[in-house]
Design an enzyme around this catalytic site. Sequence first.
Site, PDB file in Angstrom:
ATOM      1  N   GLN A  79      -1.320   7.447   0.948  1.00  0.00           N
ATOM      2  CA  GLN A  79      -1.627   9.084   1.645  1.00  0.00           C
ATOM      3  C   GLN A  79      -0.244   8.546   2.647  1.00  0.00           C
ATOM      4  O   GLN A  79       0.877   9.456   2.121  1.00  0.00           O
ATOM      5  CB  GLN A  79      -2.705   9.348   2.271  1.00  0.00           C
ATOM      6  CG  GLN A  79      -2.478  11.180   2.794  1.00  0.00           C
ATOM      7  CD  GLN A  79      -3.141  11.199   4.257  1.00  0.00           C
ATOM      8  OE1 GLN A  79      -4.226  10.303   4.137  1.00  0.00           O
ATOM      9  NE2 GLN A  79      -3.066  12.735   4.515  1.00  0.00           N
ATOM     10  N   ASP A 110      -1.194  -7.814  -3.957  1.00  0.00           N
ATOM     11  CA  ASP A 110      -2.895  -7.677  -4.583  1.00  0.00           C
ATOM     12  C   ASP A 110      -2.501  -7.909  -2.798  1.00  0.00           C
ATOM     13  O   ASP A 110      -2.320  -9.430  -2.435  1.00  0.00           O
ATOM     14  CB  ASP A 110      -3.370  -8.108  -5.256  1.00  0.00           C
ATOM     15  CG  ASP A 110      -5.224  -8.239  -4.914  1.00  0.00           C
ATOM     16  OD1 ASP A 110      -4.846  -8.014  -3.579  1.00  0.00           O
ATOM     17  OD2 ASP A 110      -5.671  -8.478  -5.448  1.00  0.00           O
ATOM     18  N   TYR A 123     -15.374   0.172   8.401  1.00  0.00           N
ATOM     19  CA  TYR A 123     -14.348   0.482   8.365  1.00  0.00           C
ATOM     20  C   TYR A 123     -13.763   0.168   9.860  1.00  0.00           C
ATOM     21  O   TYR A 123     -12.772  -0.726   9.929  1.00  0.00           O
ATOM     22  CB  TYR A 123     -13.858   1.702   7.973  1.00  0.00           C
ATOM     23  CG  TYR A 123     -12.303   2.179   8.525  1.00  0.00           C
ATOM     24  CD1 TYR A 123     -11.310   2.340   7.553  1.00  0.00           C
ATOM     25  CD2 TYR A 123     -12.137   3.591   9.535  1.00  0.00           C
ATOM     26  CE1 TYR A 123      -9.796   2.521   7.107  1.00  0.00           C
ATOM     27  CE2 TYR A 123     -10.887   4.186   9.202  1.00  0.00           C
ATOM     28  CZ  TYR A 123      -9.923   3.832   8.319  1.00  0.00           C
ATOM     29  OH  TYR A 123      -8.619   3.709   8.960  1.00  0.00           O
ATOM     30  N   ILE A 135      -4.870  11.868   9.543  1.00  0.00           N
ATOM     31  CA  ILE A 135      -3.764  12.207   8.873  1.00  0.00           C
ATOM     32  C   ILE A 135      -3.725  13.933   8.270  1.00  0.00           C
ATOM     33  O   ILE A 135      -4.605  13.331   7.051  1.00  0.00           O
ATOM     34  CB  ILE A 135      -2.948  11.262   8.740  1.00  0.00           C
ATOM     35  CG1 ILE A 135      -2.147  10.131   9.127  1.00  0.00           C
ATOM     36  CG2 ILE A 135      -1.145  11.370   8.466  1.00  0.00           C
ATOM     37  CD1 ILE A 135      -1.998  10.202  11.387  1.00  0.00           C
ATOM     38  N   GLY A 186       0.442  -1.041  -0.244  1.00  0.00           N
ATOM     39  CA  GLY A 186      -0.307  -0.114  -0.147  1.00  0.00           C
ATOM     40  C   GLY A 186       1.261   0.856  -0.082  1.00  0.00           C
ATOM     41  O   GLY A 186       0.301   2.214   0.764  1.00  0.00           O
TER      42      GLY A 186
HETATM   43  P1  NAD Z   1      -4.233   5.337   1.551  1.00  0.00           P
HETATM   44  O1  NAD Z   1      -6.169   5.114   0.719  1.00  0.00           O
HETATM   45  O2  NAD Z   1      -4.396   6.465   0.935  1.00  0.00           O
HETATM   46  O3  NAD Z   1      -3.459   4.163   0.960  1.00  0.00           O
HETATM   47  C1  NAD Z   1      -3.881   2.733   1.030  1.00  0.00           C
HETATM   48  C2  NAD Z   1      -2.856   1.724  -0.605  1.00  0.00           C
HETATM   49  O4  NAD Z   1      -3.265   1.032  -0.160  1.00  0.00           O
HETATM   50  C3  NAD Z   1      -3.086   2.616  -1.949  1.00  0.00           C
HETATM   51  O5  NAD Z   1      -2.633   3.312  -2.383  1.00  0.00           O
HETATM   52  C4  NAD Z   1      -3.466   2.008  -2.612  1.00  0.00           C
HETATM   53  O6  NAD Z   1      -3.930   1.619  -4.038  1.00  0.00           O
HETATM   54  C5  NAD Z   1      -3.482   0.416  -1.930  1.00  0.00           C
HETATM   55  N1  NAD Z   1      -4.339  -1.027  -1.911  1.00  0.00           N
HETATM   56  C6  NAD Z   1      -5.740  -1.090  -2.064  1.00  0.00           C
HETATM   57  N2  NAD Z   1      -6.304  -2.486  -1.844  1.00  0.00           N
HETATM   58  C7  NAD Z   1      -5.092  -2.268  -2.198  1.00  0.00           C
HETATM   59  C8  NAD Z   1      -4.701  -4.330  -2.272  1.00  0.00           C
HETATM   60  N3  NAD Z   1      -5.810  -5.488  -2.502  1.00  0.00           N
HETATM   61  N4  NAD Z   1      -3.292  -4.680  -2.667  1.00  0.00           N
HETATM   62  C9  NAD Z   1      -2.393  -4.048  -2.255  1.00  0.00           C
HETATM   63  N5  NAD Z   1      -2.466  -2.558  -1.901  1.00  0.00           N
HETATM   64  C10 NAD Z   1      -4.162  -2.661  -1.495  1.00  0.00           C
HETATM   65  O7  NAD Z   1      -4.597   4.805   3.017  1.00  0.00           O
HETATM   66  P2  NAD Z   1      -3.237   6.223   4.302  1.00  0.00           P
HETATM   67  O8  NAD Z   1      -4.360   6.859   4.189  1.00  0.00           O
HETATM   68  O9  NAD Z   1      -2.343   5.893   3.861  1.00  0.00           O
HETATM   69  O10 NAD Z   1      -3.816   4.376   4.795  1.00  0.00           O
HETATM   70  C11 NAD Z   1      -3.110   3.105   5.196  1.00  0.00           C
HETATM   71  C12 NAD Z   1      -2.391   2.907   6.781  1.00  0.00           C
HETATM   72  O11 NAD Z   1      -3.516   4.316   7.424  1.00  0.00           O
HETATM   73  C13 NAD Z   1      -4.483   1.667   6.851  1.00  0.00           C
HETATM   74  O12 NAD Z   1      -4.845   1.296   7.430  1.00  0.00           O
HETATM   75  C14 NAD Z   1      -5.684   3.501   7.219  1.00  0.00           C
HETATM   76  O13 NAD Z   1      -6.419   2.770   7.190  1.00  0.00           O
HETATM   77  C15 NAD Z   1      -4.544   3.450   8.464  1.00  0.00           C
HETATM   78  N6  NAD Z   1      -4.793   4.947   8.573  1.00  0.00           N
HETATM   79  C16 NAD Z   1      -4.784   6.106   8.030  1.00  0.00           C
HETATM   80  C17 NAD Z   1      -5.268   7.202   8.380  1.00  0.00           C
HETATM   81  C18 NAD Z   1      -5.324   8.263   7.542  1.00  0.00           C
HETATM   82  O14 NAD Z   1      -5.953  10.039   7.968  1.00  0.00           O
HETATM   83  N7  NAD Z   1      -4.545   8.453   7.052  1.00  0.00           N
HETATM   84  C19 NAD Z   1      -6.044   7.340   9.449  1.00  0.00           C
HETATM   85  C20 NAD Z   1      -5.949   5.883  10.147  1.00  0.00           C
HETATM   86  C21 NAD Z   1      -5.996   4.984  10.075  1.00  0.00           C
HETATM   87  N1  SER Z   2      -9.024   9.447   7.955  1.00  0.00           N
HETATM   88  C1  SER Z   2      -9.167   7.713   8.537  1.00  0.00           C
HETATM   89  C2  SER Z   2     -10.774   7.803   7.396  1.00  0.00           C
HETATM   90  O1  SER Z   2     -10.903   9.042   8.016  1.00  0.00           O
HETATM   91  C3  SER Z   2      -9.330   7.435   9.817  1.00  0.00           C
HETATM   92  O2  SER Z   2      -8.882   6.119  10.258  1.00  0.00           O
HETATM   93  O3  SER Z   2     -11.387   6.632   7.241  1.00  0.00           O
END
Ligand code: NAD
Ligand code: SER
Length: 312
Positions: free
Chosen positions: A12, A45, A134, A164, A8
């Site tokens: 972000q 994947d 989620y 984030i 992944g």
């Molecule tokens: P994002 O949606 O920006 O990125 C997720 C990535 O996963 C993408 O690049 C997507 O292509 C990839 N992906 C989706 N399906 C896939 C698959 N089947 N195989 C491989 N890759 C796949 O998410 P993010 O914001 O970078 O979040 C990363 C982690 O942090 C997640 O677990 C999310 O729940 C967690 N998180 C994020 C936030 C936030 O605010 N960004 C907050 C809390 C938790």
């Molecule tokens: N930024 C994330 C969301 O809103 C929190 O886990 O889904």
Amino acid sequence: MKNILIIGAGGQIGSELTTELRKRYGNDNVIAADLANSDKFVHIDVTKYEDIKAAVKKYKIDTIYNLAAILSAVAEMKPQLAWNVGVSGLVNVLEVAREYHCSVFTPSSIGAFGKSTPPDNTPQDTIQRPSTMYGVTKVTGELLSDYYHTRFGVDTRSVRFPGIISNVTLPGGGTTDYAVEIYYEAIKNKKFTCPIAKGTFLDMMYMPDALNAAIAVMEADSASLKHRNSFNVTSMSFDPEILANAIKKEIPEFVMNYDVEPIKQAIAESWPNKMDDSCAREEWDWKPTFNLESMTKDMLKVIAEKNEKGLI
Ligand code: NAD
Ligand code: SER
């Protein structure tokens, strides 16, 4: 951590975590993987066990950052996909980690809490009955990660990230995305229409602190960890008004109005106002460095520079 795989890595958090880990561990020791087939990524994947196993074997991986997920607002529209990626995908990662002795970081979220959770100073160990798909995947992910640790000795660790905020890669369809979009709109148009209602408080964090948290918890001495999956971590808590006022201090002509999106609002209302992250502070010295004011100055500076260069 010697050879690190980020699944992944195009998202972000993953896009910036890849850069940060390569700075610390070397370019060749950090493999970036995502769904996309490109020069930048090894194709994985996460729902395909063989994809993960092949990469772990080929690159002699000892640490996996599993960031593949479907974020909260999108997961409400695609619950089965959210489960397949967030839960079935995680089981694949944990099975490969068990076989090849890898450590695993899989972020949880403020989304792992629900309406029956105490919303203020939300304790580390408390009620977790989320009302979103989620959240269901996140609580399940925490349980699975702890299970693979206690049952099979897999070194699993994680944090419950708040929203984030960052300026490199746009967020992927979450409820807290508004707190990123507002900065881009402030620079581009001096106005923003907020999908989250006034008075809705949520925990937030600037990306540099999020990267530090993800790395520090994995580098911590395991003997000092009483918890594993997952630690509350937070930097700040605000509602849209407080955020807009912080931006107005830097851009006085900025205006914000509201067009509340019911699905996002319902999700936001089910999440804590502010978590207590004292366990992370005590067990592995977690300490954020940015507050709302310093983050706002930095976000606006970086986005204004991108705007001047025509990059946004
Ligand atoms: P994002 O949606 O920006 O990125 C997720 C990535 O996963 C993408 O690049 C997507 O292509 C990839 N992906 C989706 N399906 C896939 C698959 N089947 N195989 C491989 N890759 C796949 O998410 P993010 O914001 O970078 O979040 C990363 C982690 O942090 C997640 O677990 C999310 O729940 C967690 N998180 C994020 C936030 C936030 O605010 N960004 C907050 C809390 C938790
Ligand atoms: N930024 C994330 C969301 O809103 C929190 O886990 O889904």
